[in-house]
Design a protein around this motif. Structure first.
Motif, PDB file in Angstrom:
ATOM      1  N   ALA A 166      -9.644  -7.518  13.329  1.00  0.00           N
ATOM      2  CA  ALA A 166     -10.527  -7.682  14.485  1.00  0.00           C
ATOM      3  C   ALA A 166     -10.091  -6.820  15.657  1.00  0.00           C
ATOM      4  CB  ALA A 166     -10.572  -9.150  14.914  1.00  0.00           C
ATOM      5  N   PHE A 167      -8.778  -6.544  15.755  1.00  0.00           N
ATOM      6  CA  PHE A 167      -8.264  -5.793  16.895  1.00  0.00           C
ATOM      7  C   PHE A 167      -8.655  -4.318  16.846  1.00  0.00           C
ATOM      8  CE2 PHE A 167      -5.889  -9.644  16.706  1.00  0.00           C
ATOM      9  CZ  PHE A 167      -5.649  -9.981  18.032  1.00  0.00           C
ATOM     10  N   ASN A 168      -9.304  -3.896  15.764  1.00  0.00           N
ATOM     11  CA  ASN A 168      -9.904  -2.559  15.723  1.00  0.00           C
ATOM     12  C   ASN A 168     -10.964  -2.403  16.807  1.00  0.00           C
ATOM     13  OD1 ASN A 168      -8.363  -2.236  13.447  1.00  0.00           O
ATOM     14  ND2 ASN A 168     -10.053  -1.963  12.015  1.00  0.00           N
ATOM     15  N   LYS A 169     -11.571  -3.532  17.208  1.00  0.00           N
ATOM     16  CA  LYS A 169     -12.684  -3.498  18.157  1.00  0.00           C
ATOM     17  C   LYS A 169     -12.427  -4.356  19.389  1.00  0.00           C
ATOM     18  CE  LYS A 169     -15.543  -0.854  15.777  1.00  0.00           C
ATOM     19  NZ  LYS A 169     -16.033   0.439  16.307  1.00  0.00           N
ATOM     20  N   LEU A 170     -11.174  -4.416  19.824  1.00  0.00           N
ATOM     21  CA  LEU A 170     -10.857  -5.148  21.052  1.00  0.00           C
ATOM     22  C   LEU A 170     -10.954  -4.185  22.230  1.00  0.00           C
ATOM     23  CD1 LEU A 170      -9.886  -7.561  22.689  1.00  0.00           C
ATOM     24  CD2 LEU A 170      -7.534  -7.001  22.014  1.00  0.00           C
ATOM     25  N   HIS A 171     -11.910  -4.437  23.097  1.00  0.00           N
ATOM     26  CA  HIS A 171     -12.161  -3.560  24.244  1.00  0.00           C
ATOM     27  C   HIS A 171     -10.949  -3.530  25.179  1.00  0.00           C
ATOM     28  CE1 HIS A 171     -14.653  -1.378  27.098  1.00  0.00           C
ATOM     29  NE2 HIS A 171     -14.265  -2.209  28.059  1.00  0.00           N
ATOM     30  N   GLY A 172     -10.469  -2.317  25.481  1.00  0.00           N
ATOM     31  CA  GLY A 172      -9.330  -2.151  26.370  1.00  0.00           C
ATOM     32  C   GLY A 172      -7.998  -2.113  25.655  1.00  0.00           C
ATOM     33  N   PHE A 173      -8.010  -2.177  24.309  1.00  0.00           N
ATOM     34  CA  PHE A 173      -6.778  -2.236  23.517  1.00  0.00           C
ATOM     35  C   PHE A 173      -6.807  -1.136  22.462  1.00  0.00           C
ATOM     36  CE2 PHE A 173      -4.434  -3.778  19.773  1.00  0.00           C
ATOM     37  CZ  PHE A 173      -3.217  -4.139  20.333  1.00  0.00           C
ATOM     38  N   LYS A 174      -5.691  -0.445  22.289  1.00  0.00           N
ATOM     39  CA  LYS A 174      -5.566   0.592  21.271  1.00  0.00           C
ATOM     40  C   LYS A 174      -4.638   0.095  20.170  1.00  0.00           C
ATOM     41  CE  LYS A 174      -5.768   4.767  19.429  1.00  0.00           C
ATOM     42  NZ  LYS A 174      -7.005   5.272  18.792  1.00  0.00           N
ATOM     43  N   LYS A 175      -5.188  -0.052  18.978  1.00  0.00           N
ATOM     44  CA  LYS A 175      -4.406  -0.546  17.844  1.00  0.00           C
ATOM     45  C   LYS A 175      -3.559   0.587  17.273  1.00  0.00           C
ATOM     46  CE  LYS A 175      -5.139  -3.127  13.501  1.00  0.00           C
ATOM     47  NZ  LYS A 175      -6.169  -3.524  12.514  1.00  0.00           N
ATOM     48  N   ARG A 176      -2.241   0.346  17.186  1.00  0.00           N
ATOM     49  CA  ARG A 176      -1.319   1.367  16.700  1.00  0.00           C
ATOM     50  C   ARG A 176      -0.351   0.764  15.683  1.00  0.00           C
ATOM     51  NH1 ARG A 176      -1.427   2.242  22.341  1.00  0.00           N
ATOM     52  NH2 ARG A 176      -2.262   4.292  22.959  1.00  0.00           N
ATOM     53  N   ILE A 177       0.050   1.582  14.713  1.00  0.00           N
ATOM     54  CA  ILE A 177       1.052   1.169  13.738  1.00  0.00           C
ATOM     55  C   ILE A 177       2.398   0.959  14.438  1.00  0.00           C
ATOM     56  CG2 ILE A 177       2.452   1.981  11.788  1.00  0.00           C
ATOM     57  CD1 ILE A 177      -0.234   1.097  10.844  1.00  0.00           C
ATOM     58  N   HIS A 178       3.065  -0.128  14.100  1.00  0.00           N
ATOM     59  CA  HIS A 178       4.437  -0.362  14.544  1.00  0.00           C
ATOM     60  C   HIS A 178       5.346   0.265  13.486  1.00  0.00           C
ATOM     61  CE1 HIS A 178       8.160  -2.279  15.668  1.00  0.00           C
ATOM     62  NE2 HIS A 178       7.592  -3.003  16.633  1.00  0.00           N
ATOM     63  N   GLN A 179       5.896   1.443  13.797  1.00  0.00           N
ATOM     64  CA  GLN A 179       6.592   2.221  12.769  1.00  0.00           C
ATOM     65  C   GLN A 179       7.765   1.466  12.159  1.00  0.00           C
ATOM     66  OE1 GLN A 179       6.961   6.421  13.262  1.00  0.00           O
ATOM     67  NE2 GLN A 179       9.001   6.503  12.369  1.00  0.00           N
ATOM     68  N   ASN A 180       8.569   0.822  12.971  1.00  0.00           N
ATOM     69  CA  ASN A 180       9.730   0.112  12.438  1.00  0.00           C
ATOM     70  C   ASN A 180       9.311  -1.055  11.542  1.00  0.00           C
ATOM     71  OD1 ASN A 180      12.680   0.496  12.797  1.00  0.00           O
ATOM     72  ND2 ASN A 180      12.620  -1.694  13.215  1.00  0.00           N
ATOM     73  N   ASN A 181       8.309  -1.812  12.001  1.00  0.00           N
ATOM     74  CA  ASN A 181       7.872  -2.974  11.222  1.00  0.00           C
ATOM     75  C   ASN A 181       7.228  -2.573   9.906  1.00  0.00           C
ATOM     76  OD1 ASN A 181       8.804  -4.599  13.235  1.00  0.00           O
ATOM     77  ND2 ASN A 181       6.818  -5.472  13.799  1.00  0.00           N
ATOM     78  N   ILE A 182       6.440  -1.504   9.899  1.00  0.00           N
ATOM     79  CA  ILE A 182       5.767  -1.135   8.652  1.00  0.00           C
ATOM     80  C   ILE A 182       6.773  -0.567   7.654  1.00  0.00           C
ATOM     81  CG2 ILE A 182       5.066   1.266   9.173  1.00  0.00           C
ATOM     82  CD1 ILE A 182       2.323   0.515   7.923  1.00  0.00           C
ATOM     83  N   LEU A 183       7.777   0.165   8.127  1.00  0.00           N
ATOM     84  CA  LEU A 183       8.823   0.653   7.224  1.00  0.00           C
ATOM     85  C   LEU A 183       9.620  -0.511   6.654  1.00  0.00           C
ATOM     86  CD1 LEU A 183      10.063   3.774   9.220  1.00  0.00           C
ATOM     87  CD2 LEU A 183       9.003   3.808   6.943  1.00  0.00           C
ATOM     88  N   PHE A 184       9.946  -1.482   7.504  1.00  0.00           N
ATOM     89  CA  PHE A 184      10.637  -2.689   7.036  1.00  0.00           C
ATOM     90  C   PHE A 184       9.788  -3.415   5.995  1.00  0.00           C
ATOM     91  CE2 PHE A 184      11.125  -7.316   7.441  1.00  0.00           C
ATOM     92  CZ  PHE A 184      12.470  -7.460   7.120  1.00  0.00           C
ATOM     93  N   ASN A 185       8.489  -3.525   6.252  1.00  0.00           N
ATOM     94  CA  ASN A 185       7.595  -4.266   5.371  1.00  0.00           C
ATOM     95  C   ASN A 185       7.368  -3.555   4.038  1.00  0.00           C
ATOM     96  OD1 ASN A 185       4.383  -5.969   5.962  1.00  0.00           O
ATOM     97  ND2 ASN A 185       6.194  -6.571   4.816  1.00  0.00           N
ATOM     98  N   ILE A 186       7.345  -2.221   4.050  1.00  0.00           N
ATOM     99  CA  ILE A 186       7.225  -1.475   2.792  1.00  0.00           C
ATOM    100  C   ILE A 186       8.419  -1.771   1.891  1.00  0.00           C
ATOM    101  CG2 ILE A 186       7.275   0.838   1.756  1.00  0.00           C
ATOM    102  CD1 ILE A 186       5.698   1.815   4.229  1.00  0.00           C
ATOM    103  N   ARG A 187       9.593  -1.809   2.490  1.00  0.00           N
ATOM    104  CA  ARG A 187      10.810  -2.068   1.711  1.00  0.00           C
ATOM    105  C   ARG A 187      10.970  -3.546   1.353  1.00  0.00           C
ATOM    106  NH1 ARG A 187      12.968   2.070   5.438  1.00  0.00           N
ATOM    107  NH2 ARG A 187      13.747   3.831   4.186  1.00  0.00           N
TER     108      ARG A 187
END
Length: 646
Positions: A166-187
């Motif tokens: 849903a946060f893809n369409k939250l007005h005033g907010f830019k959705k961005r990947i959290h690099q550390n969290n996604i790397l942790f989650n991949i592993r």
């Protein structure tokens, strides 16, 4: 069951009907039966709701819902199964009701008992209630996090929703990947879900068993834990046979109240012990005693098969259908649309896991096509009763460390019974090798990392190179972990951790997303809080013994399910045949994506090394299951980052 959302602006942005509708409509798959929003310009906030009609199909059950002259406004996702009893209690206290929904009962319960109302609920939920007089927002998530609730609190914006998509369409907010969290989650695909974090910057989760409040004047946000399973353990019968009787009583009632519905109910039937127990219990109850508020159509079960693969359990499911006289629908993958279905389901999943959720969307999608809205499933047992191989390995090591030879051999035999015959000799040697490090390595295999210990002891089983070595290094995660409990045995503490902290939270998320992508509500009798409190009060030997895992469940189901299924040991589960797919049906998708500019330019990984690794595996048709489970989280992350950067 629904999708919920809300936005409060504390900055210069003015709330509008369009802003909340754009945000809320990202959840249309969760609630195709209706939608509405409530906008309050004075508080500069709005609530949104997408409805999946389950109880009281009339407009009286619509949300956002208000009571007490519109002082209170609520959006709510879930089911409180004991709503009939709560409703009667509230009527005795002077309340009257205009609908037959559980939603109105939930809101009235909050008005009467405040934040502590959730302690009276038996069910699954994510709740948001606005008190206009106090100018406060109340949020709550069920005891075990069956229903999701994400939020952002940044730059003068507070917003919440049932899914991060849903946060893809939250007005005033830019959705961005959290690099550390996604790397942790991949592993570590099970490591992030229970922490309150997500793979996106500034998007968090209200954790399981937590409440929160937001001051709508100041923006002050406060969250606290309202549920702790350890604090709700109970006194248990001393004799094992009496323990079995109590388990059976709790399981029966948990299944009974989850049959309350105004729409037809189906079941997801893998053919394993857990799902078979649920389906057989439903059949037993419906044929032997009346249940309030239950539909006539509840007999159909769904199974997905993979002919020729060890993952195909359809013949076990057929045994259950034949035994109960039920109605089985046996599905096969749709290879004509496999690529599109896998990509679209992964995008909407918006999380990381080690295999596609395609089998889930296939099963629940067929339920939806046949007119169902509810599935009765068997989740929660593996994590409470040693259903996983790694759990058996952990207590095997504990037995070795303790010098208990009898227990060591008992567990060894149970572990080998979980495996296909062709794997048993090699795995027996693996267990013997584990004893070499048992006294050196005090932590569990799960905490240390099964793969790391496995490589040390049995390198032939884990082929180099390690795909994760091609990822960028993340900073060490600083997530709070459960501290060991000295009052529990090693095995019970292991179960407590994977139930609350790692495996089960991820499984619950996967099934919520897989089912709700197809507008299906999953109900889980084994996730009844009374049953869970009981299970974590029982000694280890009530859960594993007599040659079996899930001991007390199996013994409680004598005479209710087929003996061949009740005593079945082989563990498979609902997953995809990835080694076959990666070298065949998914080959073109994988190679095209790995050669794409978006993959090659992604700074999360070394794209050239990964492409070389994959090309070699595909050309030699030599994927192993372990490699697939390493590759898919990485590929999953690529699909999400590509879609986000679109």
């Amino acid at each position: 069951m629904c999708g919920i959302s809300g936005i409060i602006y504390f900055n210069h942005i003015k709330i509008s009907h369009k802003i909340i509708s754009d945000f809320n409509d990202q959840l249309i798959h969760r609630g195709p039966d209706g939608h509405d929003v409530w906008v309050n310009e004075e508080l500069n906030m709005a609530l949104g709701h997408r409805r999946l009609s389950i109880l009281d199909l009339s407009s009286s059950g619509n949300q956002p819902m208000s009571l007490d002259n519109e002082r209170y406004w609520m959006v709510y996702n879930g089911e409180v199964y004991n709503f009939i009893e709560l409703r009667n209690d509230l009527i005795q206290l002077g309340y009257s009701f205009y609908s037959d929904s559980d939603s109105e009962v939930v809101l009235a319960a909050y008005i009467e008992w405040g934040n502590d109302c959730v302690k009276r609920f038996n069910g699954m939920w994510a709740i948001a209630i606005v008190d206009r007089q106090k100018k406060e927002l109340f949020l709550s998530r069920d005891r075990f996090g069956i229903k999701p609730l994400y939020f952002a609190n940044t730059d003068g914006i507070f917003a919440f929703a049932s899914e991060s998509i849903a946060f893809n369409k939250l007005h005033g907010f830019k959705k961005r990947i959290h690099q550390n969290n996604i790397l942790f989650n991949i592993r570590n695909v099970h490591g992030l879900e229970a922490t309150g974090e997500s793979i996106y910057e500034e998007i968090y989760q209200l954790q399981a068993g937590h409440n929160a409040t937001l001051n709508l004047n100041t923006g002050e946000f406060y969250k606290y834990k309202w549920w702790n399973t350890l604090e709700n353990r109970i006194e248990i019968p001393k004799e094992y046979n009496d323990q079995v009787l109590l388990f059976r009583e709790l399981f029966e009632d948990a299944a009974k109240i989850r049959m309350r519905s105004d729409v037809p109910i189906a079941s997801a039937l893998s053919g394993g012990v857990d799902s078979s127990a649920v389906y057989c219990m439903i059949n037993y109850l419906m044929k032997n005693e009346p249940i309030d508020r239950t539909p006539k159509n509840w007999q159909r079960a769904y199974n997905i098969g993979f002919p020729g693969s060890i993952l195909d359990e359809s013949h076990f499911a057929k045994e259950v259908i034949d035994y109960t006289g039920g109605d089985g629908r046996f599905l096969l993958p749709d290879y004509n649309n496999l690529l599109d279905d896998i990509v679209s389901s992964t995008v909407l999943f918006d999380n990381i896991y080690n295999s596609p959720i395609y089998p889930l969307t296939t099963v629940y999608g067929n339920m939806q096509q046949d007119g169902y809205k509810i599935s009765m499933d068997g989740h929660g047992v593996d994590e409470m009763m040693f259903g996983y191989r790694f759990s058996i390995k952990d207590i095997y090591l504990d037995a070795v460390r303790g010098g208990d030879k009898e227990r060591e051999l008992l567990i060894q035999n149970i572990y080998l019974g979980l495996l296909p015959k062709e794997e048993r000799e090699e795995q027996l040697q693996y267990l013997k090798n584990l004893t070499k490090v048992a006294h050196v390595e005090k932590r569990s295999l799960w905490e240390r990392g099964i793969r790391k210990i496995g490589r040390m002891l049995s390198p032939s089983q884990i082929p180099p190179p390690d795909l994760w070595s091609f990822l960028e290094k993340e900073q060490p995660a600083n997530f709070a972990l459960l501290e060991p409990n000295e009052q529990m045995s090693f095995g019970n503490w292991h179960l407590y951790k994977i139930f609350h902290e790692s495996v089960l939270p991820s499984i619950l998320r996967n099934f919520d997303r897989g089912a709700m992508q197809k507008s299906i509500e999953i109900r889980m009798p084994f996730m009844d809080w009374r049953l869970i409190s009981y299970m974590f009060s029982l000694p280890e030997q009530s859960k594993i013994g007599g040659g079996y895992t899930k001991r007390i469940l199996r013994d409680s189901m004598k005479g209710i399910m087929p003996e061949s299924i009740r005593t079945r040991k082989l563990k498979v589960g609902m997953t995809s045949p990835m080694p076959e797919w990666f070298s065949n049906e998914l080959k073109s998708l994988i190679l095209d994506e790995l050669k794409s500019t978006s993959f090659q330019n992604n700074d999360l990984w070394n794209a050239k090394e990964i492409l070389s690794f994959v090309e070699h595996r595909i050309s030699n048709n030599s994927w192993t299951e372990e490699e697939c489970k390493q590759f898919w989280p990485l590929f999953n992350a690529h699909i999400l980052t590509k879609n986000l950067n679109g």
